[in-house]
Motif scaffolding. Structure first.
Motif, mmCIF file in Angstrom:
data_model
loop_
_atom_site.group_PDB
_atom_site.id
_atom_site.type_symbol
_atom_site.label_atom_id
_atom_site.label_comp_id
_atom_site.label_asym_id
_atom_site.label_seq_id
_atom_site.Cartn_x
_atom_site.Cartn_y
_atom_site.Cartn_z
ATOM 1 N N ASP A 1 10.700 -1.288 0.829
ATOM 2 C CA ASP A 1 10.821 -0.984 2.256
ATOM 3 C C ASP A 1 9.446 -0.829 2.909
ATOM 4 N N LEU A 2 8.555 -0.129 2.231
ATOM 5 C CA LEU A 2 7.216 0.086 2.777
ATOM 6 C C LEU A 2 6.443 -1.235 2.840
ATOM 7 N N ALA A 3 6.568 -2.062 1.803
ATOM 8 C CA ALA A 3 5.892 -3.359 1.798
ATOM 9 C C ALA A 3 6.407 -4.238 2.937
ATOM 10 N N GLU A 4 7.698 -4.185 3.172
ATOM 11 C CA GLU A 4 8.275 -4.974 4.256
ATOM 12 C C GLU A 4 7.749 -4.489 5.609
ATOM 13 N N LYS A 5 7.682 -3.194 5.773
ATOM 14 C CA LYS A 5 7.190 -2.608 7.024
ATOM 15 C C LYS A 5 5.715 -2.983 7.253
ATOM 16 N N VAL A 6 4.923 -2.863 6.204
ATOM 17 C CA VAL A 6 3.492 -3.171 6.280
ATOM 18 C C VAL A 6 3.263 -4.656 6.572
ATOM 19 N N SER A 7 4.089 -5.501 5.977
ATOM 20 C CA SER A 7 3.901 -6.951 6.127
ATOM 21 C C SER A 7 4.168 -7.445 7.541
ATOM 22 N N LYS A 8 4.788 -6.617 8.361
ATOM 23 C CA LYS A 8 5.087 -7.012 9.736
ATOM 24 C C LYS A 8 3.984 -6.622 10.720
ATOM 25 N N ILE A 9 2.992 -5.893 10.250
ATOM 26 C CA ILE A 9 1.916 -5.431 11.132
ATOM 27 C C ILE A 9 0.765 -6.433 11.069
ATOM 28 N N GLU A 10 0.467 -7.015 12.201
ATOM 29 C CA GLU A 10 -0.506 -8.111 12.266
ATOM 30 C C GLU A 10 -1.875 -7.725 11.714
ATOM 31 N N SER A 11 -2.367 -6.545 12.064
ATOM 32 C CA SER A 11 -3.710 -6.163 11.606
ATOM 33 C C SER A 11 -3.760 -5.981 10.090
#
Length: 114
Positions: A72-82
């Protein structure tokens, strides 16, 4: 002799800092870090990765909850452009380090193959 190798290592570290790849990584990190919420999430992701790696290296099995949280955290992080930009630029630096490692360890490979 070991001191000489450490001196060479320090020279390589300074040369790495002068590369465009490293400078791009530095810029990408500063951009990501400028957003406090994103940086906090990034730190949480790094900490979780480290914790899970330590457990695996100690031979401990990861729980379903840990795996789900990591996913879940990896998915959330992967959506942040920076953060995506940071990870992409990090690949360039990692390639340089991989190439250097190959060069440095070549004498050992030659020894075992010769």
């Amino acid at each position: 002799m070991a001191e000489n190798l450490h001196d060479l290592g320090n020279q390589v570290a300074e040369a790495l800092k002068a590369t465009p790849d490293y400078q791009a990584l530095q810029k990408a990190f500063a951009t990501m870090k400028a957003d406090a919420e994103t940086y906090k999430l990034f730190q949480e992701f790094q900490q979780l990765q480290g914790t899970l790696q330590q457990k695996q290296m100690a031979g401990q099995k990861l729980t379903e909850d840990e795996l789900k949280h990591a996913h879940d955290l990896a998915e959330k992080v992967s959506k942040i452009e920076s953060i995506k930009d940071l990870m992409e630029t990090e690949r360039g630096v990692n390639q340089i380090l991989s190439d250097l490692n190959q060069t440095i360890t070549q004498p050992i490979q030659d020894l075992y193959q010769g």
